[in-house]
Design a protein around this motif. Structure first.
Motif, PDB file in Angstrom:
ATOM      1  N   HIS A 298      35.577  42.006  48.661  1.00  0.00           N
ATOM      2  CA  HIS A 298      36.339  40.560  48.861  1.00  0.00           C
ATOM      3  C   HIS A 298      36.501  39.793  50.501  1.00  0.00           C
ATOM      4  N   ARG A 302      35.315  36.726  51.570  1.00  0.00           N
ATOM      5  CA  ARG A 302      36.854  35.974  51.823  1.00  0.00           C
ATOM      6  C   ARG A 302      35.663  35.008  53.378  1.00  0.00           C
ATOM      7  N   LEU A 446      41.914  36.246  55.712  1.00  0.00           N
ATOM      8  CA  LEU A 446      42.247  36.126  54.027  1.00  0.00           C
ATOM      9  C   LEU A 446      43.698  34.978  54.170  1.00  0.00           C
TER      10      LEU A 446
END
Length: 644
Positions: A298, A302, A446
């Motif tokens: 992830h 990102r 994020l």
């Protein structure tokens, strides 16, 4: 004689009346007398006749009995002869059976040795020969001292990732009785899998026998092998066979899910393979996996997406690095715009070992050479423990082809860059660049990072126990004593101390502190959390003291102050890269407890300053990650200003 009555003379009349009766009486008396005189002789004759008849019958019965006895004696003699004949036949049969058993035993020994040699050579096993071996399978004898010694040596070599050498050691004892016992068969299977001889491993697992334990473990092995080579129907069927008898078998459920829901899109009809996206070869873990490794894919994606804010993210096409990157996967990757490999400590020989590359990406040389898509190694680490090495030239050869094919070989720390450049020709050194782990930048990449709770006074401590002999080098009791003093010291100053477990095994520190020192330290099971849940835990801490690399890098990436207990070079590499070597404390240092406590209390006292320091350090790291991300998809990043 006149019957006329006489005259009236009474005497005469009486005589006349009596005379006939007298005559009749006299005749009767005479008859009786005669009969009396003749009677005894007649009765005697009658009795003699009866006795004679009965005697004759007795003689006849005796004759019959003698005849029957003779018949029985004859039958007895016949039966005795038959019994003797059968006994002789039985002795002959026993002799033949003994000879057959000896031949069968000898054949079994020969068959066992033949199968062992074929399996150890990684060759396919003749099905008929395996069936014959299993049909005559008997409980194996106790392993010989020579076999035990060879097995122990092979296990030691396997721990050093010298899997081919371990097979050679076992090949030397292929003639030992019982060489195909349970323990040796599964050791051979593991070694065959580690050298990428998957068909041979699937054959060899049958040799473990037909007992319940062997059948269950064999089925789980086939489920894993099916997944490794993308034979999902076979892998799923093997997993289901375990669940039929044990519906709650956790590992069987994991392998069933992996085979039924592979991470890479299916490409064969009726499925339509995706094209025009970005391939991403990474470690994709199931629920309950190492929290740091769960977060990594992830974070990599990102970071690449965050380098071009406002643009639609690419369609990601995942590839699991532990599965064979075969021709079908090559074609799928070549249909994409780019292929990213990473991040994480993929340059490691003993996690998911294979004989195709010698590191965690299970990619054959031929597959690397067929790749036409731009290839980007992204934030990968040279992850060897202290005292560990790559035992063969396989990794070096794969690394060289990888560097030749790659647009960039982005490594997550300068320590890894040095180690990798030592293995490459000088002409390829410039391909190796610095791409920090994106987990160190979570607050920047994020979309909605947690705000955290500065000043909470909460301190999280993490310890790792995989490869404990390499981490602690025999000094674990001293380390445990240091942690007891450290926790006690923190609590004495009002800190709220808990442990974070990235893997379930990390909770061992809490168990040992309770058993040896009577300390009750709560455990936060990070491995049972989603990434967002875990981020919240670390963001709310005032300080995280990590032994695992990602128990340092993830909280750092969230803006939380960190310190490291150094049991692996990678944590020292990271601290050197951010120019904060004083944040690291060697696991076996005598002054660990006091020095760590002193620095921890300083962090708690000056938490805002440390948080600002972390934020400033992230700014430098982000420049390197963003530059690497732009090289992955240059068309997305051309319009982004360099300072954006």
């Amino acid at each position: 004689m006149s019957h006329h009555a006489p005259g009236r003379d009474p005497a005469g009349f009486l005589t006349w009346l009596v005379r006939p009766a007298a005559r009749r009486l006299d005749a009767r008396v005479r008859t009786l007398a005669r009969e009396e005189l003749a009677g005894p002789t007649a009765r005697q004759a009658t009795r003699e006749d009866e006795l004679t008849r009965r005697l004759q019958e007795a003689h006849d019965d005796l004759a019959d009995l003698r005849a029957a006895v003779g018949t029985l004696q004859e039958r007895e003699r016949s039966l005795a002869a038959a019994v003797e004949e059968e006994r002789a036949r039985g002795e002959g049969l026993r002799a033949r059976l003994a000879a057959q058993a000896a031949r069968t035993a000898a054949l079994g020994v020969v068959t066992e040795e033949r199968l062992a040699r074929l399996a150890l050579a990684g060759r396919r096993l003749p099905r008929g020969l395996v069936d014959a071996y299993l049909a005559g399978l008997r409980p194996p004898p106790e392993p010989t001292a020579r076999l035990v010694a060879a097995r122990e040596r092979a296990t030691e070599l396997a721990a050093q990732a010298a899997h081919a050498a371990a097979l050679d050691v076992l090949a030397d004892v292929a003639d030992e009785p019982g060489v195909l016992d349970y323990a040796t068969v599964f050791l051979v299977v593991d070694l065959l899998r580690a050298t990428s001889r998957y068909d041979a491993a699937r054959d060899a697992v049958r040799l473990a026998g037909t007992g319940p334990q062997a059948l269950t473990r064999a089925a789980l092995t086939r489920a894993q092998l099916g997944w490794l080579v993308h034979d999902y129907p076979a892998g799923a069927a093997a997993a289901r066979s375990v669940l039929e008898t044990d519906p709650d078998h956790a590992l069987a459920r994991t392998w069933l899910r992996r085979n039924e829901e592979p991470v890479t899109p299916r490409t064969r009809p009726p499925h339509v393979p995706p094209a025009g996206g970005v391939g991403h070869a990474a470690l994709y873990l199931p629920d309950g996996g190492n929290f740091g490794d769960v977060v990594l894919p992830h974070a990599v994606r990102r970071s690449i997406e965050a380098a071009a804010p406002g643009d639609a993210p690419p369609d990601w096409v995942p590839f699991h690095v532990h599965q064979v990157f075969d021709d079908e996967r090559v074609e799928l990757a070549n249909a994409q715009r780019a292929l990213v490999v990473g991040g994480g400590g993929l340059f490691l020989p003993d996690t998911a070992p294979n004989g195709n590359s010698g590191w965690q990406w299970n990619v054959p040389r031929a597959s690397l050479e067929r790749l036409e898509v731009p290839l980007h190694v992204f934030a990968v680490g040279y992850n060897l423990f202290r005292g560990q090495s790559f035992p063969t030239a396989l990794f070096r050869d794969s690394l060289e082809v990888l560097a030749e094919r790659a647009a960039q070989v982005g490594l997550r720390n300068h320590g890894s860059i040095e180690r990798v450049r030592e293995l490459l020709p000088a002409a390829l050194h410039d391909k190796v660049t610095y791409v920090p782990c994106p987990t160190t930048l979570l607050r920047r990449i994020l979309p909605d990072p947690p705000d955290g709770e500065p000043g909470s006074g909460r301190v999280y401590l993490n310890a790792a126990f995989d490869r404990a002999e390499r981490r602690f080098d025999g000094g674990y009791p001293r380390f445990l004593e240091a942690m007891a003093r450290y926790v006690t010291g923190l609590r004495a100053h009002g800190a709220d101390v808990a442990l974070t477990a990235h893997l379930d095994s990390d909770a061992r520190l809490a168990t040992d502190l309770a058993a040896a020192h009577g300390l009750d330290v709560p455990v936060v099971a990070m491995h049972a959390m989603t990434p967002d849940e875990g981020y919240r835990v670390y963001a709310d801490a005032s300080l995280v003291v990590g032994m695992r690399g990602h128990a340092t890098m993830i909280p750092f990436g969230l803006g939380t102050p960190v310190l490291s207990i150094v049991s692996h070079p990678k944590t020292r590499y990271f601290l050197d890269d951010v120019r904060r070597p004083e944040w690291g404390f060697e696991v076996n240092d005598d002054g660990l407890a006091d020095e760590l406590l002193e620095r921890s209390l300083d962090v708690l006292a000056r938490e805002p300053e440390y948080r600002q320091d972390v934020s400033n350090l992230q700014a430098d790291l982000w420049e390197d990650v963003r530059a690497a991300a732009r090289r992955v998809l240059p068309d997305l990043h051309e319009k982004v200003p360099s300072g954006g």
